[in-house]
Design an enzyme around this catalytic site. Structure first.
Site, PDB file in Angstrom:
ATOM      1  N   TYR A 160       0.972  -1.191  -0.075  1.00 17.35           N
ATOM      2  CA  TYR A 160       0.064  -0.206   0.062  1.00 17.35           C
ATOM      3  C   TYR A 160       0.879   1.203   0.034  1.00 17.35           C
ATOM      4  CZ  TYR A 160      -3.638  -3.399   1.599  1.00 17.35           C
ATOM      5  OH  TYR A 160      -4.432  -4.393   1.564  1.00 17.35           O
ATOM      6  N   SER A 163     -13.223  -5.358   1.971  1.00 16.75           N
ATOM      7  CA  SER A 163     -14.186  -4.736   1.167  1.00 16.75           C
ATOM      8  C   SER A 163     -15.690  -5.226   1.488  1.00 16.75           C
ATOM      9  CB  SER A 163     -13.773  -5.127  -0.339  1.00 16.75           C
ATOM     10  OG  SER A 163     -12.434  -4.589  -0.981  1.00 16.75           O
ATOM     11  N   PRO A 164     -16.089  -5.390   2.716  1.00 16.47           N
ATOM     12  CA  PRO A 164     -17.273  -5.646   3.063  1.00 16.47           C
ATOM     13  C   PRO A 164     -18.558  -4.939   2.769  1.00 16.47           C
ATOM     14  CG  PRO A 164     -16.255  -4.496   5.000  1.00 16.47           C
ATOM     15  CD  PRO A 164     -15.048  -4.668   4.016  1.00 16.47           C
ATOM     16  N   LEU A 165     -18.159  -3.731   2.166  1.00 12.95           N
ATOM     17  CA  LEU A 165     -19.043  -2.814   1.748  1.00 12.95           C
ATOM     18  C   LEU A 165     -19.029  -2.843   0.021  1.00 12.95           C
ATOM     19  CD1 LEU A 165     -18.891   0.372   3.994  1.00 12.95           C
ATOM     20  CD2 LEU A 165     -20.433  -1.584   4.123  1.00 12.95           C
ATOM     21  N   GLY A 200     -24.430   2.252  -4.369  1.00 15.04           N
ATOM     22  CA  GLY A 200     -25.316   2.180  -5.624  1.00 15.04           C
ATOM     23  C   GLY A 200     -24.443   2.942  -6.758  1.00 15.04           C
TER      24      GLY A 200
END
Length: 340
Positions: free
Chosen positions: A60, A206-208, A215
């Site tokens: 990163y 990346s749980p979202l 959207g």
């Protein structure tokens, strides 16, 4: 008093906050690096709020995210946090490569310790699996680092079920990090059951859905250097399809009096106490919202409704588009093939 709570990862004794903080976006891949003082303040705020499980990697930046964490954890904060970092992915020019030979494993660990300004890493992951090196060889070197006190627990990221089993036979694997969200559920078929059979904790990155829980409007906020612009998930034609799913999830969120992102994150939390999601953010308000997801309670019927709305095969496009090795193609050669 923290409302985040604690959970145990794996069977070796590691205890972390029930929700972690993915720090990648502070320096890398999601657009320009954010101001260092602001990110240090955010990390401190997260720790004081009970989000003490911090996730980074040497790639990163590269390196700058670990340096940021090192600065943030000075002055007594280190004792309050569980620190996870990763090795195995590196840039050669603009090309991303994976490496897992013993010499590289040791050199990467020593370099991370210096950047993080710590004597020991709590959880050290193989970030991606080197398909040219038997996993037993990579984990064998990690076992030596464990015995030397440089790392406390060993993890794998994006590993196949067979790779997990082979690694675990060399040294107990504490956690497997994988992409798991309402929008990405292929791991439920084989990887998650394998972890549970072996007593390995699951860390959901990346749980979202990398922003899909917002959207199709997420596409409007992507900067030109955001890697998601190259992901099939975020191609306009696929986002149109995803928007229909989002609107149905949002209807349930309105009934639950929470945001769509909180509902999606709550769904991950309800997968079990052996699962710790690590949503990333660079904004105080989003951190507060993510912590709020822990208070969203879902009945079995609501879980089933959500899963019918976002069936495992409904999201259009591949999440990476074949750009990087994942669990799907992470098997390694047999140990007998290795010439040291």
């Amino acid at each position: 008093m923290s409302t985040v709570g604690r959970t145990k990862l794996g069977s070796q004794g590691l205890e972390v906050s029930a929700q972690g903080l993915g720090c990648m976006g502070m320096n890398a891949f999601y657009g320009s690096p954010k101001p260092e003082p602001d990110m240090i303040e955010l990390i401190h705020h997260a720790i004081e709020a009970g989000v003490t499980f911090l996730d980074t990697s040497d790639v990163y930046g590269p390196h700058t995210n670990e340096i940021l964490l090192g600065k943030a954890l000075k002055g007594g904060m280190r004792e309050k946090a569980e620190l996870a970092t990763k090795f195995g992915v590196k840039f050669v020019g603009e090309k991303m490569e994976v490496q897992g030979d013993p010499e590289y494993v040791r050199a990467a660990c020593e370099a991370s310790l210096k950047r993080l300004q710590v004597d020991c890493i709590d959880l050290y992951y193989v970030h991606r699996i080197d398909k040219t090196v038997p996993i037993e060889v990579t984990v064998g070197e990690l076992k030596k680092l464990f015995e030397e006190g440089k790392i406390k627990y060993i993890g794998l990221s994006e590993a196949s079920a067979s790779t997990i089993r082979r690694a675990h036979a060399v040294h107990p694997i504490t956690a497997v990090q994988l992409e798991w969200s309402l929008w990405s559920r292929e791991v439920e078929e084989e990887i998650v059951p394998t972890c549970r059979e072996l007593g390995i904790g699951i860390v959901a990155y990346s749980p979202l859905g990398r922003g899909l829980s917002l959207g199709s409007k997420i596409a409007e906020n992507l900067s030109k250097d955001d890697f998601r612009k190259n992901s099939p998930w975020f191609h306009p034609e696929n986002l149109k399809h995803t928007q229909n799913i989002y609107e149905r999830v949002n209807e349930m969120a309105l009934r639950k009096k929470c945001t769509t992102s909180q509902l999606a994150l709550a769904w991950v939390h309800h997968q079990g106490r052996d699962v710790c999601p690590i949503p990333g953010t660079t904004k105080f308000e989003n951190l507060k919202q993510n912590i709020g997801a822990l208070s969203v309670k879902l009945t079995p019927e609501e879980m089933a409704d959500l899963e019918s709305i976002v069936a495992a095969d409904m999201v259009e496009g591949d999440n990476y588009g074949g750009q990087i090795v994942t669990w799907r193609d992470s098997d390694t050669p047999p140990l007998s093939s290795w010439k040291a």
